[in-house]
Design a protein around this motif. Structure first.
Motif, PDB file in Angstrom:
ATOM      1  N   LEU A  91       0.832  -1.203   0.000  1.00  0.00           N
ATOM      2  CA  LEU A  91       0.000   0.000   0.000  1.00  0.00           C
ATOM      3  C   LEU A  91       0.869   1.256   0.000  1.00  0.00           C
ATOM      4  O   LEU A  91       0.575   2.231  -0.699  1.00  0.00           O
ATOM      5  CB  LEU A  91      -0.919  -0.002   1.229  1.00  0.00           C
ATOM      6  N   ALA A  92       1.932   1.211   0.796  1.00  0.00           N
ATOM      7  CA  ALA A  92       2.848   2.353   0.838  1.00  0.00           C
ATOM      8  C   ALA A  92       3.520   2.555  -0.520  1.00  0.00           C
ATOM      9  O   ALA A  92       3.651   3.688  -1.006  1.00  0.00           O
ATOM     10  CB  ALA A  92       3.895   2.137   1.926  1.00  0.00           C
ATOM     11  N   THR A  93       3.944   1.451  -1.152  1.00  0.00           N
ATOM     12  CA  THR A  93       4.588   1.540  -2.469  1.00  0.00           C
ATOM     13  C   THR A  93       3.631   2.109  -3.505  1.00  0.00           C
ATOM     14  O   THR A  93       4.009   2.942  -4.340  1.00  0.00           O
ATOM     15  CB  THR A  93       5.067   0.147  -2.920  1.00  0.00           C
ATOM     16  N   GLU A  94       2.381   1.679  -3.443  1.00  0.00           N
ATOM     17  CA  GLU A  94       1.374   2.187  -4.377  1.00  0.00           C
ATOM     18  C   GLU A  94       1.171   3.692  -4.193  1.00  0.00           C
ATOM     19  O   GLU A  94       1.072   4.438  -5.168  1.00  0.00           O
ATOM     20  CB  GLU A  94       0.057   1.446  -4.163  1.00  0.00           C
ATOM     21  N   ALA A  95       1.120   4.135  -2.934  1.00  0.00           N
ATOM     22  CA  ALA A  95       0.968   5.568  -2.662  1.00  0.00           C
ATOM     23  C   ALA A  95       2.177   6.354  -3.172  1.00  0.00           C
ATOM     24  O   ALA A  95       2.039   7.444  -3.738  1.00  0.00           O
ATOM     25  CB  ALA A  95       0.780   5.797  -1.165  1.00  0.00           C
ATOM     26  N   LEU A  96       3.364   5.791  -2.992  1.00  0.00           N
ATOM     27  CA  LEU A  96       4.575   6.446  -3.477  1.00  0.00           C
ATOM     28  C   LEU A  96       4.561   6.553  -4.996  1.00  0.00           C
ATOM     29  O   LEU A  96       4.948   7.578  -5.569  1.00  0.00           O
ATOM     30  CB  LEU A  96       5.813   5.674  -3.007  1.00  0.00           C
ATOM     31  N   GLU A  97       4.113   5.490  -5.669  1.00  0.00           N
ATOM     32  CA  GLU A  97       4.027   5.517  -7.132  1.00  0.00           C
ATOM     33  C   GLU A  97       3.074   6.617  -7.598  1.00  0.00           C
ATOM     34  O   GLU A  97       3.351   7.325  -8.562  1.00  0.00           O
ATOM     35  CB  GLU A  97       3.566   4.157  -7.655  1.00  0.00           C
ATOM     36  N   GLU A  98       1.947   6.741  -6.893  1.00  0.00           N
ATOM     37  CA  GLU A  98       0.974   7.776  -7.256  1.00  0.00           C
ATOM     38  C   GLU A  98       1.574   9.170  -7.108  1.00  0.00           C
ATOM     39  O   GLU A  98       1.371  10.046  -7.961  1.00  0.00           O
ATOM     40  CB  GLU A  98      -0.275   7.648  -6.378  1.00  0.00           C
ATOM     41  N   MET A  99       2.319   9.376  -6.012  1.00  0.00           N
ATOM     42  CA  MET A  99       2.922  10.691  -5.794  1.00  0.00           C
ATOM     43  C   MET A  99       3.988  10.991  -6.841  1.00  0.00           C
ATOM     44  O   MET A  99       4.087  12.111  -7.348  1.00  0.00           O
ATOM     45  CB  MET A  99       3.499  10.768  -4.375  1.00  0.00           C
ATOM     46  N   VAL A 100       4.798   9.985  -7.177  1.00  0.00           N
ATOM     47  CA  VAL A 100       5.848  10.186  -8.184  1.00  0.00           C
ATOM     48  C   VAL A 100       5.232  10.500  -9.541  1.00  0.00           C
ATOM     49  O   VAL A 100       5.686  11.401 -10.258  1.00  0.00           O
ATOM     50  CB  VAL A 100       6.761   8.942  -8.264  1.00  0.00           C
ATOM     51  N   GLU A 101       4.178   9.761  -9.920  1.00  0.00           N
ATOM     52  CA  GLU A 101       3.534  10.015 -11.205  1.00  0.00           C
ATOM     53  C   GLU A 101       2.857  11.381 -11.216  1.00  0.00           C
ATOM     54  O   GLU A 101       2.800  12.048 -12.256  1.00  0.00           O
ATOM     55  CB  GLU A 101       2.515   8.912 -11.520  1.00  0.00           C
ATOM     56  N   ALA A 102       2.328  11.802 -10.061  1.00  0.00           N
ATOM     57  CA  ALA A 102       1.722  13.132  -9.974  1.00  0.00           C
ATOM     58  C   ALA A 102       2.775  14.210 -10.218  1.00  0.00           C
ATOM     59  O   ALA A 102       2.520  15.201 -10.907  1.00  0.00           O
ATOM     60  CB  ALA A 102       1.069  13.328  -8.608  1.00  0.00           C
ATOM     61  N   ILE A 103       3.969  14.002  -9.675  1.00  0.00           N
ATOM     62  CA  ILE A 103       5.071  14.947  -9.907  1.00  0.00           C
ATOM     63  C   ILE A 103       5.428  14.962 -11.396  1.00  0.00           C
ATOM     64  O   ILE A 103       5.669  16.012 -11.983  1.00  0.00           O
ATOM     65  CB  ILE A 103       6.292  14.566  -9.056  1.00  0.00           C
ATOM     66  N   GLY A 104       5.445  13.782 -11.998  1.00  0.00           N
ATOM     67  CA  GLY A 104       5.733  13.691 -13.429  1.00  0.00           C
ATOM     68  C   GLY A 104       4.703  14.417 -14.276  1.00  0.00           C
ATOM     69  O   GLY A 104       5.006  14.886 -15.375  1.00  0.00           O
ATOM     70  N   ALA A 105       3.459  14.516 -13.749  1.00  0.00           N
ATOM     71  CA  ALA A 105       2.389  15.216 -14.476  1.00  0.00           C
ATOM     72  C   ALA A 105       2.380  16.711 -14.185  1.00  0.00           C
ATOM     73  O   ALA A 105       1.471  17.428 -14.614  1.00  0.00           O
ATOM     74  CB  ALA A 105       1.038  14.607 -14.112  1.00  0.00           C
ATOM     75  N   GLY A 106       3.396  17.173 -13.429  1.00  0.00           N
ATOM     76  CA  GLY A 106       3.501  18.596 -13.160  1.00  0.00           C
ATOM     77  C   GLY A 106       2.811  19.054 -11.895  1.00  0.00           C
ATOM     78  O   GLY A 106       2.702  20.253 -11.631  1.00  0.00           O
ATOM     79  N   GLN A 107       2.331  18.105 -11.072  1.00  0.00           N
ATOM     80  CA  GLN A 107       1.675  18.458  -9.820  1.00  0.00           C
ATOM     81  C   GLN A 107       2.703  18.535  -8.696  1.00  0.00           C
ATOM     82  O   GLN A 107       3.893  18.283  -8.896  1.00  0.00           O
ATOM     83  CB  GLN A 107       0.572  17.439  -9.504  1.00  0.00           C
ATOM     84  N   ASP A 108       2.208  18.820  -7.469  1.00  0.00           N
ATOM     85  CA  ASP A 108       3.138  19.020  -6.357  1.00  0.00           C
ATOM     86  C   ASP A 108       3.521  17.729  -5.643  1.00  0.00           C
ATOM     87  O   ASP A 108       4.378  17.735  -4.764  1.00  0.00           O
ATOM     88  CB  ASP A 108       2.561  20.013  -5.342  1.00  0.00           C
ATOM     89  N   GLY A 109       2.882  16.613  -6.009  1.00  0.00           N
ATOM     90  CA  GLY A 109       3.247  15.328  -5.406  1.00  0.00           C
ATOM     91  C   GLY A 109       2.802  15.172  -3.969  1.00  0.00           C
ATOM     92  O   GLY A 109       3.281  14.281  -3.273  1.00  0.00           O
ATOM     93  N   LYS A 110       1.866  16.001  -3.536  1.00  0.00           N
ATOM     94  CA  LYS A 110       1.392  15.890  -2.155  1.00  0.00           C
ATOM     95  C   LYS A 110       0.260  14.881  -2.046  1.00  0.00           C
ATOM     96  O   LYS A 110      -0.533  14.726  -2.965  1.00  0.00           O
ATOM     97  CB  LYS A 110       0.919  17.252  -1.637  1.00  0.00           C
ATOM     98  N   LYS A 111       0.208  14.188  -0.907  1.00  0.00           N
ATOM     99  CA  LYS A 111      -0.831  13.186  -0.671  1.00  0.00           C
ATOM    100  C   LYS A 111      -0.949  12.993   0.841  1.00  0.00           C
ATOM    101  O   LYS A 111       0.057  13.017   1.556  1.00  0.00           O
ATOM    102  CB  LYS A 111      -0.463  11.854  -1.341  1.00  0.00           C
ATOM    103  N   ASP A 112      -2.174  12.813   1.303  1.00  0.00           N
ATOM    104  CA  ASP A 112      -2.370  12.578   2.736  1.00  0.00           C
ATOM    105  C   ASP A 112      -1.956  11.144   3.063  1.00  0.00           C
ATOM    106  O   ASP A 112      -2.684  10.196   2.770  1.00  0.00           O
ATOM    107  CB  ASP A 112      -3.837  12.802   3.110  1.00  0.00           C
ATOM    108  N   VAL A 113      -0.775  10.999   3.649  1.00  0.00           N
ATOM    109  CA  VAL A 113      -0.253   9.663   3.960  1.00  0.00           C
ATOM    110  C   VAL A 113      -0.337   9.372   5.457  1.00  0.00           C
ATOM    111  O   VAL A 113       0.296   8.442   5.939  1.00  0.00           O
ATOM    112  CB  VAL A 113       1.215   9.526   3.479  1.00  0.00           C
ATOM    113  N   THR A 114      -1.131  10.174   6.184  1.00  0.00           N
ATOM    114  CA  THR A 114      -1.220  10.015   7.632  1.00  0.00           C
ATOM    115  C   THR A 114      -1.650   8.613   8.022  1.00  0.00           C
ATOM    116  O   THR A 114      -1.054   7.992   8.921  1.00  0.00           O
ATOM    117  CB  THR A 114      -2.215  11.039   8.215  1.00  0.00           C
ATOM    118  N   ALA A 115      -2.695   8.103   7.347  1.00  0.00           N
ATOM    119  CA  ALA A 115      -3.205   6.773   7.694  1.00  0.00           C
ATOM    120  C   ALA A 115      -2.160   5.695   7.426  1.00  0.00           C
ATOM    121  O   ALA A 115      -1.982   4.777   8.229  1.00  0.00           O
ATOM    122  CB  ALA A 115      -4.483   6.487   6.907  1.00  0.00           C
TER     123      ALA A 115
END
Length: 658
Positions: A91-115
């Motif tokens: 689950l952590a790896t999947e969240a990291l992949e999403e953040m990295v791809e978001a950065i690749g799309a020009g976004q800030d790569g932020k995600k609520d990872v508190t849980a």
């Protein structure tokens, strides 16, 4: 977010490390006691954390830091690998992949990872929280990582010594975050804090028990540190322990030097430099595409030169052009190889997907991947991912039975799904095979009749392979219930359309009770292709060789009229004839001739004869898009420029047969 010069490097390396994490977690699930796998995952997570922190991607750094803590507990023997840990790491790896791809799309790569961070913290505390064994005083306390150890070792040379400070607050302390902050401030005035346990964010949030630990680099004495910290209100107990890291750091440094020396001796032949040189460089795909576009222009000019040399009759010119053609052909092979990527780029996503689907369906499935190193053009790889997802989901859901059903059928409880790739001539073959129940012919027949695809009488005369082809009909599904995985009537028809749009072919074979196999044949590349040039009145067209079965000269007497359509007798069957001059409304007149040139093309098992005026010959052509101005033109996939400077349209045989 604005992409800077380092972002592209960060993205490339992050994707590589995340893929390594994913692969090693899958292996760890099968070999939970293999510490080498833990070390590999830890190393990738640690590197990713450092890069993210440098680039100020805080959420990525926070999540990878907590992954490190769990992995560190495992390698210290304080935690055992469990299904819960594997699931959480995925689950952590999947969240990291999403953040990295978001950065690749020009976004800030932020995600609520508190849980996710909280879940990992609970796992970490599960074995080394209060009540855990503390027989080994050295292992019961958290340790500094390699970077922090190196910092401490360097600080000792300047007279700053490392201390571990364990602070326990009073039981009635109601403002733990404030007290923790005041303790950190008091200690920080005596030197530099390099680590806190738990992390500083948790201290600020107050999500810790009564005790916490500080690691301090300071020139002060134990007594001075103790007095400064214990002077804070509601601090019940303070323990200050000097850490001896110099010997350890020196030993590690010496060990690294010895290892490096050994490598030099082993790798450097006598009389040669011992410096290791990298044999690979990173080149962006955009640059390779630009190079390919330039070379495509060269291919066009090469054809033009060959034509001019032939017309000139100058032997020296012909020899020079022949040499240029030979060299450019070799260049073409090299550039095409540069565009080649292993199908591993696509296959890598499937082990985790199959694992998740199997758990969701309460099945046991082993995925076997072979030929992941097989290479094909990246443009094909980018397009083939989704069809493979559909086919694998289909095999997991419809193909492989539940464990109880398999046992009842005398099969192993765990099903097997095989994904293979290999080269076959100028094509790549991809096969998805399972050892499930196979395709139920009767069920497919009844659904096909129900959907009006065939009649009951026609169904009785169809061979098994013809029945299986009905699975690729639009909206066809044999699922009894609609689920998130299948049964919505979308899937195999999409697969067929996508594969055929790539110039490929898909087929299926099945044996009741033994399993099914889907086979996909794909071209190696889509940019430069071999084609047959044909003349239709005053126009020249190119027909890709991958679609052609053969060319024939058809006698006028062999042409039949069936229900108003022109047909021809072809190898004991009747196939339709399509006159290109009528389809494309080509102006001009056709020459008078006794026999009609016909190009027999194939799509799957369907064949059609394309009627032309003459064959020009085979030639390599560069596929160019018609652009947005013209848009989609029926039965035309693109255009190319010939050696004489004329434009020839490239025919999409699949569209003509539809």
């Amino acid at each position: 977010m604005e992409m800077n010069q380092y972002t592209a490097v960060f993205l490339d390396e992050s994707r590589e490390h995340l893929q390594a994490v994913n692969d090693h977690i899958l292996k760890l699930e099968k070999e939970p006691h293999e510490l080498a796998l833990i070390e590999e995952i830890f190393r990738s997570a640690h590197t990713l954390k450092g890069m993210a922190a440098t680039m100020e991607f805080a959420d990525i750094a926070s999540l990878t830091h907590q992954m490190e803590n769990v992995l560190d507990s495992i390698r210290r023997g304080q935690l055992a690998v469990s299904t819960e840990i594997i699931d959480s790491l995925f689950l952590a790896t999947e969240a990291l992949e999403e953040m990295v791809e978001a950065i690749g799309a020009g976004q800030d790569g932020k995600k609520d990872v508190t849980a996710l961070v909280g879940r990992l913290e609970q796992l970490e505390a599960g074995e080394d929280g209060p009540g855990a064994s503390q027989s080994d005083g050295e292992q019961e306390q958290p340790a500094l990582d390699e970077l922090q150890t190196a910092m401490a070792a360097e600080a000792e040379k300047e007279g700053f010594f490392p201390y571990q400070i364990t602070v326990t607050l009073s039981d009635d302390c109601v403002m733990k975050p404030v007290r923790a902050y005041m303790v950190s401030q008091a200690a920080g005035e005596l030197g530099e804090l390099i680590k806190t346990v738990p992390a500083a964010e948790e201290l600020e949030a107050g999500t810790f028990d009564a005790s916490f630990i500080l690691f301090l680099l300071s020139q002060a004495t134990v007594e001075e540190i103790h007095d400064a910290v214990s002077g804070v209100s509601e601090v019940m107990q303070v323990e200050v322990i000097p850490l001896k890291l110099t010997d350890k750091a020196a030993n590690e440094e010496n060990s690294q030097e010895e290892t490096a020396a050994t490598q030099v001796e082993e790798e450097a032949p006598a009389g040669q430099s011992a410096t290791r040189k990298s044999k690979t460089i990173r080149v962006s795909l955009e640059r390779i595409d630009d190079l390919m576009n330039l070379f495509e222009e060269l291919v066009i000019d090469r054809s033009r030169l060959e034509e001019l040399a032939r017309l000139s009759g100058n032997n020296d010119l012909e020899e020079t052009v022949e040499h240029v053609s030979r060299v450019s052909s070799e260049m073409q092979e090299i550039i095409l190889q540069m565009r080649m990527m292993p199908v591993e780029q696509v296959f890598n996503r499937f082990p985790r997907m199959v694992r998740g689907l199997a758990r969701e369906l309460e099945k046991e499935i082993e995925l076997d991947i072979a030929g992941a190193e097989t290479e094909m053009d990246r443009t094909v790889i980018e397009e083939v991912g989704d069809p493979l997802v559909h086919l694998i989901r289909n095999s997991v859901d419809h193909g492989i039975e539940a464990p109880a059903e398999r046992l009842q059928a005398g099969k192993p409880e765990k099903g097997k799904l095989s994904l293979r790739a290999y080269h076959s001539g100028n094509h790549v073959m991809i096969e998805i095979e399972d050892d499930g129940a196979g395709i139920n012919r009767n069920k497919v027949e009844s659904k096909a009749v129900e959907n009006g695809l065939i009649t009951t009488e026609q169904a009785q005369d169809l061979a098994d392979e013809d029945v299986y082809k009905l699975l690729f009909s639009a909206g066809f599904s044999t699922a009894d219930e609609v689920s998130d995985i299948s049964g919505r009537g979308v899937g195999l028809d999409v697969v067929r359309n996508k594969i055929e749009s790539l110039g490929g072919i898909i087929s299926v074979a099945s044996a009741p009770g033994k399993g099914s196999k889907f086979s996909i044949q794909l071209p190696l590349t889509l940019s430069i292709l071999s084609a047959l040039l044909v003349k239709v009145r005053d126009e020249t067209y190119a027909v890709p060789l991958t679609s052609i079965v053969e060319t024939i000269l058809l006698e006028e007497a062999s042409i039949m009229d069936v229900h108003g359509r022109k047909m021809m007798d072809y190898r004991d069957t009747v196939i339709p004839l399509v006159a290109l001059r009528e389809v494309f409304d080509v102006p001009g007149s056709s020459p008078e001739q006794k026999s009609q040139p016909v190009v027999v093309v194939q799509k799957g098992e369907k064949r059609t004869g394309l009627v032309v005026d003459s064959f020009i010959g085979q030639q390599e052509v560069v596929l160019k898009s018609l652009g947005s101005y013209l848009g989609d033109v029926f039965a035309i996939s693109g255009a190319t420029i010939l050696g004489d400077g004329q434009v020839a349209l490239i025919i999409d045989a699949n569209a003509l047969m539809n």
